[in-house]
Design a protein around this motif. Structure first.
Motif, PDB file in Angstrom:
ATOM      1  N   ASP A 179      -8.746 -28.206  20.407  1.00 19.48           N
ATOM      2  CA  ASP A 179     -10.093 -27.715  20.415  1.00 19.48           C
ATOM      3  C   ASP A 179     -10.889 -28.711  19.384  1.00 19.48           C
ATOM      4  N   ALA A 180     -11.696 -29.544  19.795  1.00 19.14           N
ATOM      5  CA  ALA A 180     -12.256 -30.436  18.738  1.00 19.14           C
ATOM      6  C   ALA A 180     -13.550 -30.148  18.370  1.00 19.14           C
ATOM      7  N   SER A 181     -14.366 -29.134  18.746  1.00 18.42           N
ATOM      8  CA  SER A 181     -15.707 -28.774  18.553  1.00 18.42           C
ATOM      9  C   SER A 181     -16.277 -28.639  17.096  1.00 18.42           C
ATOM     10  N   GLU A 182     -15.420 -28.095  16.247  1.00 18.53           N
ATOM     11  CA  GLU A 182     -15.627 -28.031  14.642  1.00 18.53           C
ATOM     12  C   GLU A 182     -15.551 -29.501  14.265  1.00 18.53           C
ATOM     13  N   PHE A 183     -14.459 -30.174  14.603  1.00 22.85           N
ATOM     14  CA  PHE A 183     -14.112 -31.554  14.235  1.00 22.85           C
ATOM     15  C   PHE A 183     -15.511 -32.413  14.633  1.00 22.85           C
ATOM     16  N   GLU A 184     -15.951 -32.320  15.763  1.00 23.70           N
ATOM     17  CA  GLU A 184     -17.186 -33.084  16.144  1.00 23.70           C
ATOM     18  C   GLU A 184     -18.404 -32.777  15.251  1.00 23.70           C
ATOM     19  N   ARG A 185     -18.632 -31.486  15.188  1.00 24.27           N
ATOM     20  CA  ARG A 185     -19.577 -31.012  14.212  1.00 24.27           C
ATOM     21  C   ARG A 185     -19.569 -31.488  12.805  1.00 24.27           C
ATOM     22  N   GLU A 186     -18.485 -31.527  12.206  1.00 23.70           N
ATOM     23  CA  GLU A 186     -18.246 -31.903  10.898  1.00 23.70           C
ATOM     24  C   GLU A 186     -18.361 -33.485  10.784  1.00 23.70           C
ATOM     25  N   LEU A 187     -17.815 -34.128  11.809  1.00 19.02           N
ATOM     26  CA  LEU A 187     -17.941 -35.738  11.876  1.00 19.02           C
ATOM     27  C   LEU A 187     -19.273 -36.360  11.906  1.00 19.02           C
ATOM     28  N   GLN A 188     -20.327 -35.362  12.106  1.00 18.82           N
ATOM     29  CA  GLN A 188     -21.649 -35.449  12.235  1.00 18.82           C
ATOM     30  C   GLN A 188     -22.439 -35.621  10.844  1.00 18.82           C
ATOM     31  N   GLU A 189     -21.710 -35.166   9.916  1.00 14.70           N
ATOM     32  CA  GLU A 189     -22.281 -35.034   8.294  1.00 14.70           C
ATOM     33  C   GLU A 189     -21.695 -36.397   7.504  1.00 14.70           C
ATOM     34  N   HIS A 190     -22.875 -36.961   7.112  1.00 12.31           N
ATOM     35  CA  HIS A 190     -22.576 -38.200   6.252  1.00 12.31           C
ATOM     36  C   HIS A 190     -23.220 -37.972   4.827  1.00 12.31           C
ATOM     37  N   ARG A 191     -22.680 -38.693   3.848  1.00 12.17           N
ATOM     38  CA  ARG A 191     -23.451 -38.638   2.642  1.00 12.17           C
ATOM     39  C   ARG A 191     -23.878 -39.990   2.271  1.00 12.17           C
ATOM     40  N   PRO A 192     -24.734 -40.308   1.451  1.00  8.36           N
ATOM     41  CA  PRO A 192     -25.290 -41.611   1.045  1.00  8.36           C
ATOM     42  C   PRO A 192     -24.078 -42.375   0.408  1.00  8.36           C
ATOM     43  N   PRO A 193     -23.895 -43.425   0.754  1.00  9.65           N
ATOM     44  CA  PRO A 193     -22.612 -44.168  -0.192  1.00  9.65           C
ATOM     45  C   PRO A 193     -23.000 -44.352  -1.499  1.00  9.65           C
ATOM     46  N   SER A 194     -22.017 -44.730  -2.141  1.00  8.90           N
ATOM     47  CA  SER A 194     -22.058 -44.925  -3.782  1.00  8.90           C
ATOM     48  C   SER A 194     -22.718 -46.091  -3.895  1.00  8.90           C
ATOM     49  N   VAL A 195     -23.064 -46.381  -5.125  1.00  9.23           N
ATOM     50  CA  VAL A 195     -23.761 -47.500  -5.464  1.00  9.23           C
ATOM     51  C   VAL A 195     -22.955 -48.786  -5.252  1.00  9.23           C
ATOM     52  N   ASP A 196     -21.372 -48.400  -5.637  1.00  5.94           N
ATOM     53  CA  ASP A 196     -20.449 -49.675  -5.310  1.00  5.94           C
ATOM     54  C   ASP A 196     -20.472 -50.038  -4.004  1.00  5.94           C
ATOM     55  N   VAL A 197     -20.514 -49.030  -3.194  1.00  7.08           N
ATOM     56  CA  VAL A 197     -20.121 -49.249  -1.679  1.00  7.08           C
ATOM     57  C   VAL A 197     -21.479 -49.743  -0.810  1.00  7.08           C
ATOM     58  N   ALA A 198     -22.790 -49.159  -1.497  1.00  5.73           N
ATOM     59  CA  ALA A 198     -23.913 -49.649  -0.969  1.00  5.73           C
ATOM     60  C   ALA A 198     -23.994 -50.981  -1.083  1.00  5.73           C
ATOM     61  N   GLY A 199     -23.344 -51.649  -2.107  1.00  7.84           N
ATOM     62  CA  GLY A 199     -23.828 -52.898  -2.607  1.00  7.84           C
ATOM     63  C   GLY A 199     -22.873 -53.797  -2.096  1.00  7.84           C
ATOM     64  N   GLU A 244     -14.621 -38.901   2.593  1.00  8.07           N
ATOM     65  CA  GLU A 244     -15.656 -38.462   3.039  1.00  8.07           C
ATOM     66  C   GLU A 244     -16.465 -39.577   3.383  1.00  8.07           C
ATOM     67  N   SER A 245     -16.988 -39.287   4.783  1.00  5.33           N
ATOM     68  CA  SER A 245     -17.688 -40.045   5.678  1.00  5.33           C
ATOM     69  C   SER A 245     -18.883 -40.360   4.861  1.00  5.33           C
ATOM     70  N   THR A 246     -19.580 -41.595   4.912  1.00  2.00           N
ATOM     71  CA  THR A 246     -20.869 -41.961   4.253  1.00  2.00           C
ATOM     72  C   THR A 246     -21.713 -42.541   5.471  1.00  2.00           C
TER      73      THR A 246
END
Length: 73
Positions: free
Chosen positions: A46-66, A6-8
């Motif tokens: 057709d990459a339109s759905e891929f491009e939309r989903e690629l814009q979704e990011h979640r906050p990183p976990s504490v381990d990665v944020a650090g 998952e993208s952060t």
């Protein structure tokens, strides 16, 4: 091996190239993170759905944020 990622929101520079940190796990449940500098779909797809989903990011976990940028080679 299969890995689900998952993208952060966290971006670091690796040798002057921006890389987004993605987090996930293997099929057996081992936690992993990946530094993605590029991602693409086939030129005829057709990459339109891929491009939309690629814009979704979640906050990183504490381990990665650090992770300090100075530790990234």
């Amino acid at each position: 091996m299969k890995v689900q990622l998952e993208s952060t929101e966290k971006i670091v520079n690796i040798n002057g190239v921006p890389a987004r940190i993605w987090e996930g796990h293997t099929e057996s449940g081992i936690a992993v993170h990946a530094y993605v500098t590029r991602i693409a779909v086939h030129k005829d797809a057709d990459a339109s759905e891929f491009e939309r989903e690629l814009q979704e990011h979640r906050p990183p976990s504490v381990d990665v944020a650090g992770i300090p940028a100075r530790l990234i080679l």
